[in-house]
Design an enzyme around this catalytic site. Structure first.
Site, short mmCIF file in Angstrom:
data_model
loop_
_atom_site.label_atom_id
_atom_site.label_comp_id
_atom_site.label_asym_id
_atom_site.label_seq_id
_atom_site.Cartn_x
_atom_site.Cartn_y
_atom_site.Cartn_z
CB SER A 1 -0.95 -0.04 1.21
OG SER A 1 -1.97 0.92 1.07
CG ASP B 1 -7.20 -3.06 -2.67
OD1 ASP B 1 -7.74 -2.46 -1.73
OD2 ASP B 1 -5.97 -3.03 -2.87
CG HIS C 1 -5.40 -2.79 0.83
ND1 HIS C 1 -4.89 -2.31 -0.35
CD2 HIS C 1 -4.73 -2.15 1.82
CE1 HIS C 1 -3.95 -1.41 -0.09
NE2 HIS C 1 -3.83 -1.30 1.21
#
Length: 268
Positions: free
Chosen positions: A112, A212, A242
């Site tokens: 991320s 996600d 995610h």
């Protein structure tokens, strides 16, 4: 205030037990006699626990692994809201410097926001041998992103983005709120990262969850078409959300990462 002074943060905070940084020494007897370093960065509002299993799997292969705790993470979302992109980037930069000094080759990886951090490292450090990203964020289609410059002065936070995990019974232990000043600082770094993507010439391994709920599809085409590297591999993750490093597809990430690192760090 000088740039250096801005990066100093001395507030004493209680750190979550799972936020302890992870590190492992190189075992060159397992890596063909060469010392190979791997830097892994967690994401926004998360903490090292979200990627420590990834680091442990790579350490078992003999790689020297560093999983730093980004400033403001693993404490409180209020503390995180006092910190900025420069603080987080300084932390991963210092970890990279240590690995480069102690190893023959270094690969960087991140989840991320951690993916965005290591992309920036790769743009500024051509000596990096390879880049691994898992659901990285450098763009968003969300309309409320455009309102952050105003909203961050009106409200302190939005609902949290942690625990987007498909696998039952797994906890990311991230914040339950998203601090707006901090995340706006992250998003202000996006245009710089995107503009400098052509500087990335080393191999890239890109893991992307097909579902996600945190990072939308805006980032992938910008990254895969923006880098200059001709060695870009995209691996879809069909059974994870995610936080894929803790989800059903984690073993795939660990195995493919190890193979990628071995390939891109092999002696000429």
């Amino acid at each position: 205030m000088s740039p250096t002074a801005r990066l100093v943060h001395t507030a004493a905070m209680t750190i979550h037990p799972l936020a302890t940084p992870y590190s492992a020494p190189a075992r060159p007897e397992l890596t063909g006699g060469r010392r190979i370093g791997v830097l892994l960065s967690h994401g926004f509002t998360g903490q090292p626990a979200s990627i420590t299993p990834w680091g442990q799997a790579l350490a078992e292969k003999g790689y020297a692994v560093e999983v730093p705790r980004l400033p403001g993470h693993g404490t409180t979302w209020q503390e995180l809201n006092t910190l900025r992109w420069e603080h987080w980037y300084a932390e991963v930069s210092q970890a990279l410097d240590r690995l480069v000094a102690e190893n023959d080759a270094v690969v960087v990886g991140g989840l991320s926001m951690g993916g965005a951090l290591v992309l920036r490292l790769a743009e500024e450090h051509p000596e990096i041998a390879g880049v691994i990203v898992v659901n990285p964020a450098v763009a968003s289609k969300r309309l409320d992103v455009k309102l952050l410059p105003v909203l961050k002065h009106l409200v302190g936070s939005f609902p949290g983005i942690a625990n987007d995990i498909k696998k039952e019974g797994v906890e990311e232990h991230g914040y339950t709120k998203t601090p707006l000043k901090a995340i706006h600082s992250f998003m202000q770094a996006w245009p710089i990262i995107i503009a400098d993507l052509p500087k990335i010439t080393m191999p890239v391994l890109y893991f992307r969850s097909t579902e996600d709920h945190v990072v939308d599809e805006a980032s992938q085409p910008l990254i895969t078409s923006g880098v200059s590297s001709r060695d870009v591999t995209v691996v879809p993750l069909a059974n994870s959300y995610h936080v894929a490093t803790l989800d059903h597809d984690a073993p795939l990430i660990f195995a493919d990462s190890a193979e990628f690192i071995a390939r891109v760090t092999s002696a000429p």
